[in-house]
Design a protein around this motif. Structure first.
Motif: not given
Length: 372
Positions: A52-57, A90-95
């Motif tokens: 549902d959420v992907i944090v791209h680190l 439709k995931a929430h992407i945090l970059f």
């Protein structure tokens, strides 16, 4: 419950975020990510579909050739976007971008252009996107000569080397635990924000930071004294520092005994701060503990009987064993994020003195149970 994946979950910020999310199993489900997913579209798509959420680190920070940094970071962004498009996510992407965006270097440019690519994807797909502009991050387990100057200073001061200041400027800093809380808050709100500047929590000259760390080396690393910690930054810096020496070589630390005909006198701890001191008796064969802390400073001092103290960093398998005997009183301090226990391995009662830097608060105990 939100299902959260973290690219770069084994990196500095990623591991702290992954472990902190694990403290709240009723709110978050962690979807494991492995670096080779970027080379395997089927595995990457399967990962994306479950999030549902992907944090791209995941990113490269340093390399002799800046072009390699730029190309690597842009390729990672494009690869992830490709998977988002294939799976119609439709995931929430945090970059995680950087304050380096505005500087004239290829690392900063890779972050700025990567953020723009994600914003473009969100606009076309209807997904959510949060671009985080992050100040300089420090904290436990950062790589020296890679993640921050503080990691480099801490490593050098605890390994017989002398830190060198290249540029004594003012640096805006955020502790990794504070950054993780910022990320979690953005996960919860799920708001689209192409450019969110994460506020720094302290600003210090490089020489001031080094001065504090040099003081910690003398007081704590060499003499076992807990220094005065007057601010939250001081506490976070101290907890960072004490994760850099070789724990298995440093402990147990034997006390100095002052012996006369009456018996013996031992100073257990010298403090620049207060806290809570207690003692326990433990019958043979019993184990206490099996928990870890994320902010507390704690000392176990064995004064009578035989004990085995065990430590394990929570995301590793190596168990560190320390054998203590009251005939030679000694102590072991508990690093944050290390689960720990103490067992009576003798035939008589075990007497242990415990000191911790803050009184116990049942509503905010900072105590998480996990078998060593």
């Amino acid at each position: 419950m939100k299902r959260i994946g973290i690219t770069g979950q084994n990196g500095f910020v990623g591991s702290h975020l992954y472990n902190t999310l694990g403290l709240k199993p009723d709110e978050f489900e962690r979807i494991d990510f492995e670096r080779h997913f970027f080379e395997d579209s089927e595995k990457l798509d399967n990962f994306v579909k479950h999030c549902d959420v992907i944090v791209h680190l995941a990113a490269m920070n340093r390399h002799p050739d800046p072009e390699v940094i730029f190309n690597n970071n842009i390729e990672l962004v494009k690869t992830l976007i490709g998977s988002l498009e294939r799976t119609e996510s439709k995931a929430h992407i945090l970059f995680s971008s950087s304050s380096q965006e505005e500087k004239d270097n290829l690392y900063g440019r890779s972050k700025k252009e990567g953020r723009a690519l994600f914003a473009e994807w969100a606009g076309k797909s209807g997904g959510h996107f949060t671009g985080l502009i992050i100040p300089n991050v420090f904290g436990p387990f950062g790589k020296p000569n890679y993640n921050s100057f503080i990691a480099t200073f801490c490593h050098k001061l605890t390994h017989g080397e002398t830190p060198v200041i290249d540029n004594d400027g003012e640096v805006k800093l955020i502790y990794v635990g504070e950054l993780v809380q910022e990320i979690i808050e953005k996960i919860k709100t799920a708001e689209t924000n192409n450019l969110y500047e994460v506020p720094h929590t302290s600003e210090n000259k490089v020489s001031e930071v080094l001065g504090k760390l040099e003081k910690y080396r003398v007081l704590y690393f060499e003499n076992g004294e807990i220094p005065e910690l007057t601010t939250k930054f001081d506490l976070n810096l101290f907890n960072t520092f004490r994760c850099y020496f070789e724990i298995k070589d440093h402990y147990p630390v034997k006390f100095t005994q002052h012996i006369d005909p009456r018996g013996a006198f031992v100073e257990v701890i010298r403090l620049g701060i207060g806290g809570q001191c207690s003692f326990s008796t433990t019958v043979p064969g019993i184990t206490r503990g099996n928990h870890f802390h994320t902010r507390k400073i704690e000392r176990f001092a064995v004064i009578k009987g035989k004990a085995l103290i065990q430590l394990r960093k929570i995301d590793t398998h190596e168990v560190l064993d320390f054998y203590l005997d009251g005939n030679e009183p000694a102590y072991v301090d508990m690093p944050i994020w290390y689960t720990h226990n103490i067992k009576n391995i003798g035939e008589e009662e075990l007497y242990t003195i415990f000191w911790i830097n803050e009184p116990f608060n049942a509503e905010d105990s900072d105590t998480y149970f996990l078998e060593v």
